[in-house]
Design a protein around this motif. Structure first.
Motif, PDB file in Angstrom:
ATOM      1  N   THR A 178      15.121 -29.322  40.864  1.00 23.83           N
ATOM      2  CA  THR A 178      13.742 -29.621  40.831  1.00 23.83           C
ATOM      3  C   THR A 178      13.109 -29.041  40.121  1.00 23.83           C
ATOM      4  O   THR A 178      13.392 -27.419  39.778  1.00 23.83           O
ATOM      5  N   THR A 189       0.151 -32.979  46.125  1.00 20.17           N
ATOM      6  CA  THR A 189       0.775 -32.771  45.022  1.00 20.17           C
ATOM      7  C   THR A 189       2.011 -33.501  44.906  1.00 20.17           C
ATOM      8  O   THR A 189       2.732 -34.052  45.300  1.00 20.17           O
ATOM      9  N   GLN A 232       4.408 -36.079  43.072  1.00 27.77           N
ATOM     10  CA  GLN A 232       5.606 -35.596  42.357  1.00 27.77           C
ATOM     11  C   GLN A 232       6.949 -37.490  42.268  1.00 27.77           C
ATOM     12  O   GLN A 232       6.637 -38.070  42.548  1.00 27.77           O
ATOM     13  N   THR A 241      10.187 -38.501  41.560  1.00 23.12           N
ATOM     14  CA  THR A 241      12.024 -38.679  42.453  1.00 23.12           C
ATOM     15  C   THR A 241      13.103 -38.989  41.580  1.00 23.12           C
ATOM     16  O   THR A 241      12.223 -40.769  41.761  1.00 23.12           O
ATOM     17  N   VAL A 253      13.932 -33.968  40.178  1.00 25.43           N
ATOM     18  CA  VAL A 253      12.518 -34.662  40.849  1.00 25.43           C
ATOM     19  C   VAL A 253      11.698 -33.432  40.022  1.00 25.43           C
ATOM     20  O   VAL A 253      12.195 -32.105  39.837  1.00 25.43           O
ATOM     21  N   ARG A 311       7.829 -32.174  39.717  1.00 25.30           N
ATOM     22  CA  ARG A 311       7.167 -31.083  39.821  1.00 25.30           C
ATOM     23  C   ARG A 311       5.889 -30.684  39.881  1.00 25.30           C
ATOM     24  O   ARG A 311       4.655 -29.778  39.538  1.00 25.30           O
TER      25      ARG A 311
END
Length: 271
Positions: free
Chosen positions: A172, A229, A231, A233, A247, A249
């Motif tokens: 992430t 936010t 994001q 994936t 991921v 972000r």
């Protein structure tokens, strides 16, 4: 993406200011210029990467024009390239991707042809080891994406157990700007724990899905999470199981996504 555009712009400025009468091979001049600019940038980028907060992932790129099994822009390939030295990466890309001969590569890198051949060979071994053994057809990837999204957002532990490989890994990238795990997670227990925790914190709410399709050569989706936010994936799938979850972000890597019209979903490609 922005850095690549800056390098191309700088190369064009150097071409524009060059004495054209002294340039016998424009293509060689341009490739040499771009390569050397990239090498200079990579040296500074590696220094910055040493202080990066959390896992570093490549910037998401959407490519739904790729055929099943194509991995020219795959995330696994880009991560494999990140593990190479700048010279190994340059030799590999110039020879294996752009078809340049080792004599020309040697002039570009200021190395002997034999040394460039060794650089490319070492890079090739690493890249081959990182590539998925079996490409995932687009329709199969979409099926897994849908099942993963439903299970992870509803807190369905049994559903996740049916989808995640025992040795699954999760990366992430929040860049220290958005909340994200500071280290990669390995193994079903830890990854499922992260997903279940995220589902509980969001009260099992289902965020808007802005896009489903191909992200860096892997099946994936874009969501608008709490706090607006963005994001992305992406899922690496082998033998019907998810072996890695990527991921992103970090908003600095999602600027091109934020510029899209998010009032309507991006088109989902037909299988």
């Amino acid at each position: 993406m922005a850095e690549a555009e800056d390098i191309v712009q700088e190369a064009w400025l150097r071409w524009h200011g060059a004495d054209r009468s002294a340039v016998r091979e424009p293509a060689a001049f341009l490739s040499r210029t771009v390569t050397r600019l990239c090498l200079d940038h990579l040296k500074s980028a590696r220094v910055k990467r040493e202080t990066y907060i959390g896992p570093w992932l490549p910037e998401p790129v959407f490519d739904d024009g790729a055929e099943d099994g194509e991995d020219d822009l795959s995330l696994t390939l880009m991560m494999a390239l990140e593990r190479l030295s700048p010279l190994e990466r340059a030799a590999f890309l110039l020879h294996d991707v752009f078809g340049m001969g080792f004599d020309e590569i040697a002039r570009t890198l200021d190395r002997e042809p034999a040394a460039c051949r060794q650089l490319a060979a070492r890079a090739r071994r690493n890249v081959r080891a990182a590539r998925p053994r079996f490409p995932v057809p687009q329709d199969e990837g979409q099926r897994v994406v849908d099942a993963f999204f439903a299970a992870s957002r509803s807190g369905d532990l049994q559903g996740l157990q049916a989808l995640l490989a025992e040795n699954v890994a999760a990366y992430t990238d929040g860049g220290g700007i958005k909340n994200a795990a500071l280290n990669p997670l390995f193994g079903f227990r830890r990854v499922a724990g992260l997903l279940m925790g995220v589902a509980r914190k969001s009260d099992f709410a289902t965020p808007p899905v802005l896009y489903k399709g191909t992200i860096n050569g892997l099946p994936g989706f874009v969501t608008l999470e709490a706090g607006d936010t963005l994001q992305t994936t992406a899922l690496q799938i082998e033998d019907g199981r998810i072996t890695a979850i990527y991921v992103v972000r970090n908003p600095e890597k999602l600027r091109h996504v934020a510029q899209l019209d998010l009032s309507r979903p991006l088109p989902t490609p037909d299988p």
